[in-house]
Design a protein around this motif. Structure first.
Motif, PDB file in Angstrom:
ATOM      1  N   PRO A 137       0.805  -1.225   0.000  1.00  0.00           N
ATOM      2  CA  PRO A 137       0.000   0.000   0.000  1.00  0.00           C
ATOM      3  C   PRO A 137       0.840   1.278   0.000  1.00  0.00           C
ATOM      4  CG  PRO A 137      -0.915  -1.571   1.551  1.00  0.00           C
ATOM      5  CD  PRO A 137       0.387  -2.147   1.061  1.00  0.00           C
ATOM      6  N   GLY A 138       1.973   1.266   0.652  1.00  0.00           N
ATOM      7  CA  GLY A 138       2.834   2.442   0.701  1.00  0.00           C
ATOM      8  C   GLY A 138       3.438   2.814  -0.644  1.00  0.00           C
ATOM      9  N   GLY A 139       3.414   1.912  -1.593  1.00  0.00           N
ATOM     10  CA  GLY A 139       3.963   2.179  -2.922  1.00  0.00           C
ATOM     11  C   GLY A 139       2.935   2.625  -3.935  1.00  0.00           C
ATOM     12  N   LEU A 140       1.696   2.819  -3.485  1.00  0.00           N
ATOM     13  CA  LEU A 140       0.628   3.156  -4.422  1.00  0.00           C
ATOM     14  C   LEU A 140       0.872   4.484  -5.132  1.00  0.00           C
ATOM     15  CD1 LEU A 140      -2.077   2.496  -5.711  1.00  0.00           C
ATOM     16  CD2 LEU A 140      -3.193   3.585  -3.744  1.00  0.00           C
ATOM     17  N   GLN A 141       1.252   5.523  -4.407  1.00  0.00           N
ATOM     18  CA  GLN A 141       1.452   6.821  -5.054  1.00  0.00           C
ATOM     19  C   GLN A 141       2.564   6.750  -6.102  1.00  0.00           C
ATOM     20  OE1 GLN A 141       2.710  10.389  -2.800  1.00  0.00           O
ATOM     21  NE2 GLN A 141       0.914  11.328  -3.771  1.00  0.00           N
ATOM     22  N   ASP A 142       3.662   6.091  -5.771  1.00  0.00           N
ATOM     23  CA  ASP A 142       4.752   5.928  -6.740  1.00  0.00           C
ATOM     24  C   ASP A 142       4.247   5.205  -7.986  1.00  0.00           C
ATOM     25  OD1 ASP A 142       7.626   5.730  -7.640  1.00  0.00           O
ATOM     26  OD2 ASP A 142       7.207   3.592  -7.326  1.00  0.00           O
ATOM     27  N   ALA A 143       3.480   4.146  -7.793  1.00  0.00           N
ATOM     28  CA  ALA A 143       2.953   3.384  -8.922  1.00  0.00           C
ATOM     29  C   ALA A 143       2.001   4.234  -9.758  1.00  0.00           C
ATOM     30  CB  ALA A 143       2.249   2.132  -8.416  1.00  0.00           C
ATOM     31  N   LEU A 144       1.184   5.044  -9.111  1.00  0.00           N
ATOM     32  CA  LEU A 144       0.265   5.918  -9.844  1.00  0.00           C
ATOM     33  C   LEU A 144       1.016   6.977 -10.636  1.00  0.00           C
ATOM     34  CD1 LEU A 144      -2.535   6.317  -7.172  1.00  0.00           C
ATOM     35  CD2 LEU A 144      -2.689   5.043  -9.329  1.00  0.00           C
ATOM     36  N   VAL A 145       2.115   7.459 -10.102  1.00  0.00           N
ATOM     37  CA  VAL A 145       2.956   8.411 -10.834  1.00  0.00           C
ATOM     38  C   VAL A 145       3.435   7.784 -12.140  1.00  0.00           C
ATOM     39  CG1 VAL A 145       5.214   9.572 -10.808  1.00  0.00           C
ATOM     40  CG2 VAL A 145       3.664   9.811  -8.851  1.00  0.00           C
ATOM     41  N   TRP A 146       3.894   6.543 -12.073  1.00  0.00           N
ATOM     42  CA  TRP A 146       4.348   5.843 -13.275  1.00  0.00           C
ATOM     43  C   TRP A 146       3.192   5.633 -14.246  1.00  0.00           C
ATOM     44  CZ3 TRP A 146       9.266   3.841 -14.691  1.00  0.00           C
ATOM     45  CH2 TRP A 146      10.296   4.222 -13.825  1.00  0.00           C
ATOM     46  N   GLY A 147       2.007   5.327 -13.718  1.00  0.00           N
ATOM     47  CA  GLY A 147       0.838   5.171 -14.577  1.00  0.00           C
ATOM     48  C   GLY A 147       0.467   6.462 -15.289  1.00  0.00           C
ATOM     49  N   VAL A 148       0.472   7.576 -14.563  1.00  0.00           N
ATOM     50  CA  VAL A 148       0.176   8.881 -15.169  1.00  0.00           C
ATOM     51  C   VAL A 148       1.220   9.207 -16.234  1.00  0.00           C
ATOM     52  CG1 VAL A 148       0.080  11.371 -14.716  1.00  0.00           C
ATOM     53  CG2 VAL A 148      -1.144   9.775 -13.218  1.00  0.00           C
ATOM     54  N   ALA A 149       2.472   8.896 -15.959  1.00  0.00           N
ATOM     55  CA  ALA A 149       3.528   9.138 -16.944  1.00  0.00           C
ATOM     56  C   ALA A 149       3.271   8.334 -18.218  1.00  0.00           C
ATOM     57  CB  ALA A 149       4.896   8.795 -16.352  1.00  0.00           C
ATOM     58  N   CYS A 150       2.908   7.077 -18.076  1.00  0.00           N
ATOM     59  CA  CYS A 150       2.601   6.240 -19.247  1.00  0.00           C
ATOM     60  C   CYS A 150       1.416   6.796 -20.023  1.00  0.00           C
ATOM     61  CB  CYS A 150       2.305   4.804 -18.812  1.00  0.00           C
ATOM     62  SG  CYS A 150       3.742   3.879 -18.274  1.00  0.00           S
ATOM     63  N   ALA A 151       0.378   7.199 -19.312  1.00  0.00           N
ATOM     64  CA  ALA A 151      -0.803   7.751 -19.975  1.00  0.00           C
ATOM     65  C   ALA A 151      -0.460   9.043 -20.713  1.00  0.00           C
ATOM     66  CB  ALA A 151      -1.909   7.990 -18.955  1.00  0.00           C
ATOM     67  N   SER A 152       0.375   9.885 -20.108  1.00  0.00           N
ATOM     68  CA  SER A 152       0.694  11.162 -20.759  1.00  0.00           C
ATOM     69  C   SER A 152       1.510  10.950 -22.031  1.00  0.00           C
ATOM     70  CB  SER A 152       1.409  12.104 -19.800  1.00  0.00           C
ATOM     71  OG  SER A 152       2.765  11.818 -19.676  1.00  0.00           O
ATOM     72  N   ILE A 153       2.357   9.938 -22.040  1.00  0.00           N
ATOM     73  CA  ILE A 153       3.096   9.610 -23.267  1.00  0.00           C
ATOM     74  C   ILE A 153       2.133   9.079 -24.322  1.00  0.00           C
ATOM     75  CG2 ILE A 153       4.781   8.023 -24.277  1.00  0.00           C
ATOM     76  CD1 ILE A 153       6.356   8.262 -21.595  1.00  0.00           C
ATOM     77  N   THR A 154       1.197   8.254 -23.893  1.00  0.00           N
ATOM     78  CA  THR A 154       0.237   7.629 -24.810  1.00  0.00           C
ATOM     79  C   THR A 154      -0.629   8.652 -25.529  1.00  0.00           C
ATOM     80  OG1 THR A 154       0.163   5.622 -23.479  1.00  0.00           O
ATOM     81  CG2 THR A 154      -1.703   6.008 -24.936  1.00  0.00           C
ATOM     82  N   ILE A 155      -1.097   9.670 -24.838  1.00  0.00           N
ATOM     83  CA  ILE A 155      -2.049  10.608 -25.451  1.00  0.00           C
ATOM     84  C   ILE A 155      -1.388  11.649 -26.355  1.00  0.00           C
ATOM     85  CG2 ILE A 155      -3.714  10.269 -23.603  1.00  0.00           C
ATOM     86  CD1 ILE A 155      -2.950  13.030 -22.509  1.00  0.00           C
ATOM     87  N   GLU A 156      -0.077  11.645 -26.418  1.00  0.00           N
ATOM     88  CA  GLU A 156       0.609  12.604 -27.292  1.00  0.00           C
ATOM     89  C   GLU A 156       0.669  12.154 -28.749  1.00  0.00           C
ATOM     90  OE1 GLU A 156       3.637  15.005 -24.421  1.00  0.00           O
ATOM     91  OE2 GLU A 156       4.381  13.154 -25.284  1.00  0.00           O
ATOM     92  N   SER A 157       0.238  10.927 -29.039  1.00  0.00           N
ATOM     93  CA  SER A 157       0.262  10.394 -30.398  1.00  0.00           C
ATOM     94  C   SER A 157      -1.030   9.638 -30.667  1.00  0.00           C
ATOM     95  CB  SER A 157       1.433   9.419 -30.579  1.00  0.00           C
ATOM     96  OG  SER A 157       2.658  10.048 -30.344  1.00  0.00           O
ATOM     97  N   VAL A 158      -1.275   9.358 -31.924  1.00  0.00           N
ATOM     98  CA  VAL A 158      -2.438   8.578 -32.312  1.00  0.00           C
ATOM     99  C   VAL A 158      -2.176   7.098 -32.015  1.00  0.00           C
ATOM    100  CG1 VAL A 158      -3.893   7.866 -34.246  1.00  0.00           C
ATOM    101  CG2 VAL A 158      -3.096  10.223 -34.089  1.00  0.00           C
ATOM    102  N   GLY A 159      -3.140   6.449 -31.404  1.00  0.00           N
ATOM    103  CA  GLY A 159      -3.025   5.020 -31.112  1.00  0.00           C
ATOM    104  C   GLY A 159      -1.887   4.712 -30.160  1.00  0.00           C
TER     105      GLY A 159
END
Length: 96
Positions: free
Chosen positions: A47-69
């Motif tokens: 549970p203590g690693g949730l915020q770190d993991a969410l940061v990585w998830g947000v980073a992945c999502a932000s890379i994903t939305i910068e391009s088509v597909g």
């Protein structure tokens, strides 16, 4: 605006990167979930690693939305991801 995860331990929030260009939001949720889960499990899934993991998830999502597909996330390197993680972490520090 950003992400809020509600757990039995409380609410964990991570900001969105609002200065990044949005081209196509298709797959953003999947990228967020995949990046978050991969990071969370690789660091012990506690549970203590949730915020770190969410940061990585947000980073992945932000890379994903910068391009088509999947083009953006498919060509991303570990260095690209680490740089984006650092950007999300900086936003998190500013909001704290």
């Amino acid at each position: 605006m950003g992400l809020a995860a509600y757990t039995e331990y409380g609410v964990t929030k991570v900001p969105a990167l609002t200065e990044r260009q949005i081209v196509d939001t298709t797959g953003a949720g999947d990228a967020l979930a995949g990046g978050m889960l991969a990071r969370w499990l690789s660091t012990g899934g506690q549970p203590g690693g949730l915020q770190d993991a969410l940061v990585w998830g947000v980073a992945c999502a932000s890379i994903t939305i910068e391009s088509v597909g999947v083009k953006g996330i498919a060509k991303a390197t570990l260095k690209d991801l680490e740089e984006r993680v650092a950007e999300v972490e900086e936003c998190l520090r500013r909001e704290s």
